[in-house]
Design a protein around this motif. Sequence first.
Motif, mmCIF file in Angstrom:
data_model
loop_
_atom_site.group_PDB
_atom_site.id
_atom_site.type_symbol
_atom_site.label_atom_id
_atom_site.label_comp_id
_atom_site.label_asym_id
_atom_site.label_seq_id
_atom_site.Cartn_x
_atom_site.Cartn_y
_atom_site.Cartn_z
ATOM 1 N N ALA A 148 -12.397 4.226 3.223
ATOM 2 C CA ALA A 148 -12.131 5.396 4.076
ATOM 3 C C ALA A 148 -10.681 5.863 3.941
ATOM 4 O O ALA A 148 -10.412 7.071 3.827
ATOM 5 C CB ALA A 148 -12.449 5.056 5.532
ATOM 6 N N GLY A 149 -9.737 4.920 3.949
ATOM 7 C CA GLY A 149 -8.328 5.295 3.882
ATOM 8 C C GLY A 149 -7.950 5.937 2.563
ATOM 9 O O GLY A 149 -7.286 6.980 2.538
ATOM 10 N N VAL A 150 -8.360 5.327 1.450
ATOM 11 C CA VAL A 150 -8.040 5.884 0.131
ATOM 12 C C VAL A 150 -8.710 7.237 -0.054
ATOM 13 O O VAL A 150 -8.083 8.198 -0.543
ATOM 14 C CB VAL A 150 -8.463 4.900 -0.984
ATOM 15 C CG1 VAL A 150 -8.338 5.549 -2.361
ATOM 16 C CG2 VAL A 150 -7.624 3.637 -0.931
ATOM 17 N N ALA A 151 -9.975 7.346 0.334
ATOM 18 C CA ALA A 151 -10.702 8.609 0.178
ATOM 19 C C ALA A 151 -10.084 9.712 1.028
ATOM 20 O O ALA A 151 -9.938 10.859 0.571
ATOM 21 C CB ALA A 151 -12.172 8.414 0.556
ATOM 22 N N THR B 98 -3.164 7.146 -4.620
ATOM 23 C CA THR B 98 -4.148 6.060 -4.507
ATOM 24 C C THR B 98 -3.460 4.736 -4.234
ATOM 25 O O THR B 98 -3.898 3.954 -3.373
ATOM 26 C CB THR B 98 -4.983 5.959 -5.799
ATOM 27 O OG1 THR B 98 -5.630 7.200 -6.033
ATOM 28 C CG2 THR B 98 -6.021 4.866 -5.679
ATOM 29 N N VAL B 99 -2.385 4.458 -4.963
ATOM 30 C CA VAL B 99 -1.643 3.209 -4.761
ATOM 31 C C VAL B 99 -1.092 3.142 -3.348
ATOM 32 O O VAL B 99 -1.194 2.104 -2.664
ATOM 33 C CB VAL B 99 -0.509 3.088 -5.801
ATOM 34 C CG1 VAL B 99 0.441 1.955 -5.435
ATOM 35 C CG2 VAL B 99 -1.085 2.870 -7.194
ATOM 36 N N ALA B 100 -0.503 4.262 -2.881
ATOM 37 C CA ALA B 100 0.021 4.292 -1.511
ATOM 38 C C ALA B 100 -1.094 4.064 -0.500
ATOM 39 O O ALA B 100 -0.930 3.309 0.478
ATOM 40 C CB ALA B 100 0.717 5.623 -1.255
ATOM 41 N N GLY B 101 -2.241 4.710 -0.732
ATOM 42 C CA GLY B 101 -3.377 4.534 0.172
ATOM 43 C C GLY B 101 -3.889 3.102 0.182
ATOM 44 O O GLY B 101 -4.219 2.548 1.243
ATOM 45 N N THR C 133 -3.790 0.958 3.592
ATOM 46 C CA THR C 133 -5.071 0.528 4.174
ATOM 47 C C THR C 133 -5.222 -0.988 4.109
ATOM 48 O O THR C 133 -5.814 -1.593 5.008
ATOM 49 C CB THR C 133 -6.255 1.177 3.427
ATOM 50 O OG1 THR C 133 -6.146 0.916 2.024
ATOM 51 C CG2 THR C 133 -6.283 2.675 3.672
ATOM 52 N N ARG C 134 -4.677 -1.613 3.057
ATOM 53 C CA ARG C 134 -4.712 -3.080 2.972
ATOM 54 C C ARG C 134 -3.901 -3.688 4.116
ATOM 55 O O ARG C 134 -4.318 -4.680 4.722
ATOM 56 C CB ARG C 134 -4.143 -3.516 1.619
ATOM 57 C CG ARG C 134 -4.064 -5.032 1.404
ATOM 58 C CD ARG C 134 -5.404 -5.628 1.137
ATOM 59 N NE ARG C 134 -5.315 -7.061 0.907
ATOM 60 C CZ ARG C 134 -6.363 -7.874 0.822
ATOM 61 N NH1 ARG C 134 -7.588 -7.393 0.938
ATOM 62 N NH2 ARG C 134 -6.211 -9.166 0.620
ATOM 63 N N ALA C 135 -2.749 -3.088 4.396
ATOM 64 C CA ALA C 135 -1.926 -3.585 5.505
ATOM 65 C C ALA C 135 -2.657 -3.437 6.835
ATOM 66 O O ALA C 135 -2.678 -4.363 7.657
ATOM 67 C CB ALA C 135 -0.593 -2.835 5.540
ATOM 68 N N LEU D 198 -3.493 -1.242 -12.794
ATOM 69 C CA LEU D 198 -2.294 -1.611 -13.541
ATOM 70 C C LEU D 198 -1.109 -1.845 -12.595
ATOM 71 O O LEU D 198 -0.332 -2.786 -12.771
ATOM 72 C CB LEU D 198 -1.959 -0.514 -14.549
ATOM 73 C CG LEU D 198 -0.831 -0.802 -15.527
ATOM 74 C CD1 LEU D 198 -1.165 -2.001 -16.390
ATOM 75 C CD2 LEU D 198 -0.535 0.418 -16.388
ATOM 76 N N PHE D 199 -0.971 -1.001 -11.573
ATOM 77 C CA PHE D 199 0.119 -1.173 -10.599
ATOM 78 C C PHE D 199 -0.016 -2.510 -9.869
ATOM 79 O O PHE D 199 0.964 -3.252 -9.741
ATOM 80 C CB PHE D 199 0.109 -0.025 -9.590
ATOM 81 C CG PHE D 199 1.126 -0.193 -8.486
ATOM 82 C CD1 PHE D 199 2.417 0.273 -8.639
ATOM 83 C CD2 PHE D 199 0.795 -0.846 -7.297
ATOM 84 C CE1 PHE D 199 3.364 0.105 -7.642
ATOM 85 C CE2 PHE D 199 1.723 -1.021 -6.294
ATOM 86 C CZ PHE D 199 3.011 -0.544 -6.468
ATOM 87 N N THR D 200 -1.209 -2.818 -9.396
ATOM 88 C CA THR D 200 -1.372 -4.066 -8.630
ATOM 89 C C THR D 200 -1.101 -5.288 -9.500
ATOM 90 O O THR D 200 -0.491 -6.252 -9.044
ATOM 91 C CB THR D 200 -2.792 -4.168 -8.038
ATOM 92 O OG1 THR D 200 -3.756 -4.273 -9.086
ATOM 93 C CG2 THR D 200 -3.116 -2.972 -7.169
ATOM 94 N N LEU D 201 -1.538 -5.227 -10.776
ATOM 95 C CA LEU D 201 -1.356 -6.385 -11.645
ATOM 96 C C LEU D 201 0.109 -6.609 -11.992
ATOM 97 O O LEU D 201 0.607 -7.741 -11.943
ATOM 98 C CB LEU D 201 -2.170 -6.218 -12.929
ATOM 99 C CG LEU D 201 -3.692 -6.319 -12.801
ATOM 100 C CD1 LEU D 201 -4.364 -5.999 -14.132
ATOM 101 C CD2 LEU D 201 -4.111 -7.704 -12.328
ATOM 102 N N LEU D 202 0.811 -5.540 -12.336
ATOM 103 C CA LEU D 202 2.181 -5.687 -12.811
ATOM 104 C C LEU D 202 3.204 -5.730 -11.679
ATOM 105 O O LEU D 202 4.093 -6.577 -11.674
ATOM 106 C CB LEU D 202 2.518 -4.542 -13.781
ATOM 107 C CG LEU D 202 1.701 -4.517 -15.080
ATOM 108 C CD1 LEU D 202 2.182 -3.413 -16.002
ATOM 109 C CD2 LEU D 202 1.765 -5.861 -15.797
ATOM 110 N N VAL D 203 3.096 -4.826 -10.713
ATOM 111 C CA VAL D 203 4.093 -4.776 -9.641
ATOM 112 C C VAL D 203 3.828 -5.864 -8.599
ATOM 113 O O VAL D 203 4.680 -6.710 -8.317
ATOM 114 C CB VAL D 203 4.124 -3.379 -8.984
ATOM 115 C CG1 VAL D 203 5.114 -3.362 -7.823
ATOM 116 C CG2 VAL D 203 4.499 -2.317 -10.010
ATOM 117 N N GLN D 204 2.636 -5.845 -8.014
ATOM 118 C CA GLN D 204 2.325 -6.846 -6.992
ATOM 119 C C GLN D 204 2.212 -8.255 -7.592
ATOM 120 O O GLN D 204 2.631 -9.232 -6.979
ATOM 121 C CB GLN D 204 1.035 -6.468 -6.270
ATOM 122 C CG GLN D 204 1.167 -5.195 -5.435
ATOM 123 C CD GLN D 204 -0.141 -4.785 -4.780
ATOM 124 O OE1 GLN D 204 -0.712 -3.766 -5.121
ATOM 125 N NE2 GLN D 204 -0.609 -5.579 -3.834
#
Length: 517
Positions: A105-108, A310-313, A317-319, A381-387
């Motif tokens: 819901a949050g990302v969409a 999308t990354v921000a969402g 939403t994960r938080a 790619l962002f989650t794998l490399l940054v996070q």
Amino acid sequence: MSEVAIEENLKQFLLVLAVSLSVATLPQVFSWFRRIPYTLLLVIVGLGLALVDVRLVNLSPGLILFIFLPPLLFESAWNLKWSDVKQDLVPICLYAVIGVVISIAGVAFGLNQLAGISLTTALLIGASLSATDPVSVTALFRELGVGKRLLTLMEGESLFNDGMAVVAFNFLLAFSLKTTALNWQPILVELFTVVGIGIGVGSLIGFGISYLTQRFDLPLVEQSFTLVSAYGTYLITENLGGSGVIGVVTTGMILGNFGSRIGMNPRTRIIVTEFWEFIAFFVNSIVFLLIGDQMHYLVLGENLPAIALTVAGMIVTRAIAIYLLSSLSNSLVASSIPLPEQTVLWWGGLRGSVAIALALSVPAILPEREKIVATVFGAVLFTLLVQGFTIEPLLKKLQLLGDQPLRQQYLEITARQAALNRVLQYLSQREKPLGIEPEFYNYQESLIKGELARLEAEIKQLVHEYPNLRNFTAEQLKGELLAIEADTYAEFLRTGRLNKELAPFLSEDLAESEKSS
């Protein structure tokens, strides 16, 4: 033509395998690479290959969902202890069910309102990215000795929410293709149907194989049964209209927690566990390399605003999901999840192969398929490399690193102590050859005894400063005692003094002592 196609596919497979195994040796050759988790190193190498436009193989949804996903799910479920999951079943279920809804819901909502992307496309992107895949993080957790509970929470959520994400994605895909209506009643009916079929088929196969392996002791056959059950459960469940993911997870947990206890002797359990460790390493090596290799930089650049939103969402939403649902869980059950652990669960919710497979499975008739695939690839790619790269500093900041470095130091000291004791014993038993002065022997003995005295003092100081090392030492002794008992039964079997292997007495005794403590 079919023979040519098979030969070409075999060449591609061997090429991927060769590159993956070459990457695996890098940390052994260059020590600096040991700081990078193996799966992230594969992604980086894949990105490098994509940069020079070297495509190893086409990554299709069928390749991931039907070939790679079942063994990865089974291996995780096999090693996940039900006793640990049961203690945190409430938060795991909250994260896996309500957390998936919040994420979608949050990302969409963000993509639809801020980027102007159509609601159906935004929902498909959100559903694809609602499945967590923290394999890189959990491997790092084990290496650093992070607490077992945090590892169980992360792996349990990942196993359970994969099934929920696939169910949600399939329903939203049908809605996008206008083959179903977006109403709560059909959503709930389909949810209970696919979950029920998955649990039912998985339980039937899991318990069936458990009781079947009770009737014989053939390690290779029992190992093969587990491999067949992983793929068989997935295919049968999917053909019956259920969730193959949930089916495989159910089968894996039953065989790992029940079947391996009643139908396998300790030696067979070790053989099967090591077999699945190899399978997981093998499959992850291929998947993460191909994730990097499939990146198309031009397409990613064209969709950079959507990827950023999308990354921000995902992060927001994960938080919301982790902190809100953890608070709810803490109020419902006695075992609370501390705030530092919630923070790691939030930042460690990486996305991976399941998200990629779902995005690639979007049919070409949808007009915005390319945007969906590019956005999901960019977010993964962002989650794998940054996070993935920042999770270790976060653990240090929150003081959640385990005592693995301390244990390693303790093991090195005790190993040196054992080696020098053997040297001293050899010197005392060996006849002194002619031509060697007695003073030389005396000097060597005094040198070794002095070092042993220093090591003994260092061990005492470590145990005094870090009392938890006593528990570590006790765990080591328990493992050694259990291994001696199991090896004795195996030796009696080989010599014909037993016609079947006995269940270890010490495993039950040690389990009872752990419960009482």
